[in-house]
Design a protein around this motif. Structure first.
Motif, PDB file in Angstrom:
ATOM      1  N   THR A  40      57.284  18.379 -11.329  1.00  0.00           N
ATOM      2  CA  THR A  40      56.503  17.107 -11.210  1.00  0.00           C
ATOM      3  C   THR A  40      55.935  17.023  -9.810  1.00  0.00           C
ATOM      4  O   THR A  40      54.833  16.808  -9.538  1.00  0.00           O
ATOM      5  N   TYR A  41      56.851  17.174  -8.832  1.00  0.00           N
ATOM      6  CA  TYR A  41      56.298  17.061  -7.129  1.00  0.00           C
ATOM      7  C   TYR A  41      55.140  18.101  -7.236  1.00  0.00           C
ATOM      8  O   TYR A  41      54.087  17.693  -6.662  1.00  0.00           O
ATOM      9  N   HIS A  42      55.448  19.108  -7.480  1.00  0.00           N
ATOM     10  CA  HIS A  42      54.661  20.348  -7.108  1.00  0.00           C
ATOM     11  C   HIS A  42      53.083  20.387  -7.928  1.00  0.00           C
ATOM     12  O   HIS A  42      52.044  20.519  -7.470  1.00  0.00           O
ATOM     13  N   ASP A  43      53.333  19.774  -9.172  1.00  0.00           N
ATOM     14  CA  ASP A  43      51.909  19.716  -9.965  1.00  0.00           C
ATOM     15  C   ASP A  43      51.252  18.601  -9.441  1.00  0.00           C
ATOM     16  O   ASP A  43      49.993  18.657  -9.315  1.00  0.00           O
ATOM     17  N   TRP A  93      55.659  12.452  -3.761  1.00  0.00           N
ATOM     18  CA  TRP A  93      56.751  11.622  -3.747  1.00  0.00           C
ATOM     19  C   TRP A  93      56.196  10.219  -4.346  1.00  0.00           C
ATOM     20  O   TRP A  93      57.144   9.551  -5.029  1.00  0.00           O
ATOM     21  N   LEU A  94      54.881   9.759  -4.632  1.00  0.00           N
ATOM     22  CA  LEU A  94      54.301   8.633  -5.445  1.00  0.00           C
ATOM     23  C   LEU A  94      54.690   8.976  -6.888  1.00  0.00           C
ATOM     24  O   LEU A  94      54.452   7.903  -7.772  1.00  0.00           O
ATOM     25  N   VAL A 134      57.200  11.201  -8.043  1.00  0.00           N
ATOM     26  CA  VAL A 134      58.730  11.696  -8.259  1.00  0.00           C
ATOM     27  C   VAL A 134      59.451  10.454  -8.307  1.00  0.00           C
ATOM     28  O   VAL A 134      60.145  10.131  -9.010  1.00  0.00           O
ATOM     29  N   ILE A 135      59.272   9.660  -7.435  1.00  0.00           N
ATOM     30  CA  ILE A 135      60.150   8.518  -7.223  1.00  0.00           C
ATOM     31  C   ILE A 135      60.072   7.346  -8.832  1.00  0.00           C
ATOM     32  O   ILE A 135      61.157   7.230  -9.200  1.00  0.00           O
ATOM     33  N   PRO A 136      58.752   7.148  -8.995  1.00  0.00           N
ATOM     34  CA  PRO A 136      58.907   6.390 -10.501  1.00  0.00           C
ATOM     35  C   PRO A 136      59.329   7.169 -11.521  1.00  0.00           C
ATOM     36  O   PRO A 136      59.991   6.604 -12.464  1.00  0.00           O
ATOM     37  N   ALA A 137      58.973   8.557 -11.569  1.00  0.00           N
ATOM     38  CA  ALA A 137      59.693   9.271 -12.564  1.00  0.00           C
ATOM     39  C   ALA A 137      61.177   9.284 -12.528  1.00  0.00           C
ATOM     40  O   ALA A 137      61.786   9.385 -13.291  1.00  0.00           O
ATOM     41  N   PHE A 138      61.840   9.325 -11.397  1.00  0.00           N
ATOM     42  CA  PHE A 138      63.389   9.199 -11.024  1.00  0.00           C
ATOM     43  C   PHE A 138      64.054   7.970 -11.610  1.00  0.00           C
ATOM     44  O   PHE A 138      64.683   7.935 -12.449  1.00  0.00           O
ATOM     45  N   MET A 139      63.180   6.998 -11.241  1.00  0.00           N
ATOM     46  CA  MET A 139      63.659   5.699 -11.717  1.00  0.00           C
ATOM     47  C   MET A 139      63.793   5.232 -13.163  1.00  0.00           C
ATOM     48  O   MET A 139      64.313   4.438 -13.554  1.00  0.00           O
ATOM     49  N   THR A 140      62.538   5.926 -13.693  1.00  0.00           N
ATOM     50  CA  THR A 140      62.272   5.410 -15.220  1.00  0.00           C
ATOM     51  C   THR A 140      63.126   6.473 -16.194  1.00  0.00           C
ATOM     52  O   THR A 140      63.137   6.346 -17.348  1.00  0.00           O
ATOM     53  N   GLY A 141      63.969   7.475 -15.360  1.00  0.00           N
ATOM     54  CA  GLY A 141      64.626   8.265 -16.042  1.00  0.00           C
ATOM     55  C   GLY A 141      63.767   9.633 -16.295  1.00  0.00           C
ATOM     56  O   GLY A 141      62.504   9.448 -16.331  1.00  0.00           O
ATOM     57  N   LEU A 153      63.421  12.537 -17.976  1.00  0.00           N
ATOM     58  CA  LEU A 153      62.492  12.817 -19.056  1.00  0.00           C
ATOM     59  C   LEU A 153      61.340  11.792 -19.263  1.00  0.00           C
ATOM     60  O   LEU A 153      60.301  12.471 -19.505  1.00  0.00           O
ATOM     61  N   LEU A 154      61.565  10.613 -19.489  1.00  0.00           N
ATOM     62  CA  LEU A 154      60.476   9.647 -19.632  1.00  0.00           C
ATOM     63  C   LEU A 154      59.276   9.592 -18.417  1.00  0.00           C
ATOM     64  O   LEU A 154      58.419   9.617 -18.801  1.00  0.00           O
ATOM     65  N   GLY A 155      59.980   9.624 -17.353  1.00  0.00           N
ATOM     66  CA  GLY A 155      58.735   9.671 -16.071  1.00  0.00           C
ATOM     67  C   GLY A 155      58.093  11.019 -16.123  1.00  0.00           C
ATOM     68  O   GLY A 155      56.939  10.895 -15.890  1.00  0.00           O
TER      69      GLY A 155
END
Length: 53
Positions: free
Chosen positions: A5-8, A17-18, A20-27, A29-31
């Motif tokens: 996700t970061y590289h994409d 990072w903008l 990856v952080i929400p993707a990590f916080m929402t779970g 797979l969902l992120g």
């Protein structure tokens, strides 16, 4: 998945990072699914071709 996700995001002109952080916080797979739905289109880059003289 977060590394991809970061590289994409970086390849599409978004700060990784903008995304990856929400993707990590929402779970993770969902992120990542949300990123796949709302990500911007890839900007085409010119391909340089050498022409023989």
């Amino acid at each position: 998945m977060l590394v991809w996700t970061y590289h994409d995001a970086e390849s599409r002109g978004v700060m990784g990072w903008l995304v990856v952080i929400p993707a990590f916080m929402t779970g993770t797979l969902l992120g990542v699914i949300l990123w796949l739905v709302f990500r911007p289109a890839l900007k085409p880059e010119p391909v340089w071709v050498r022409v023989r003289e």
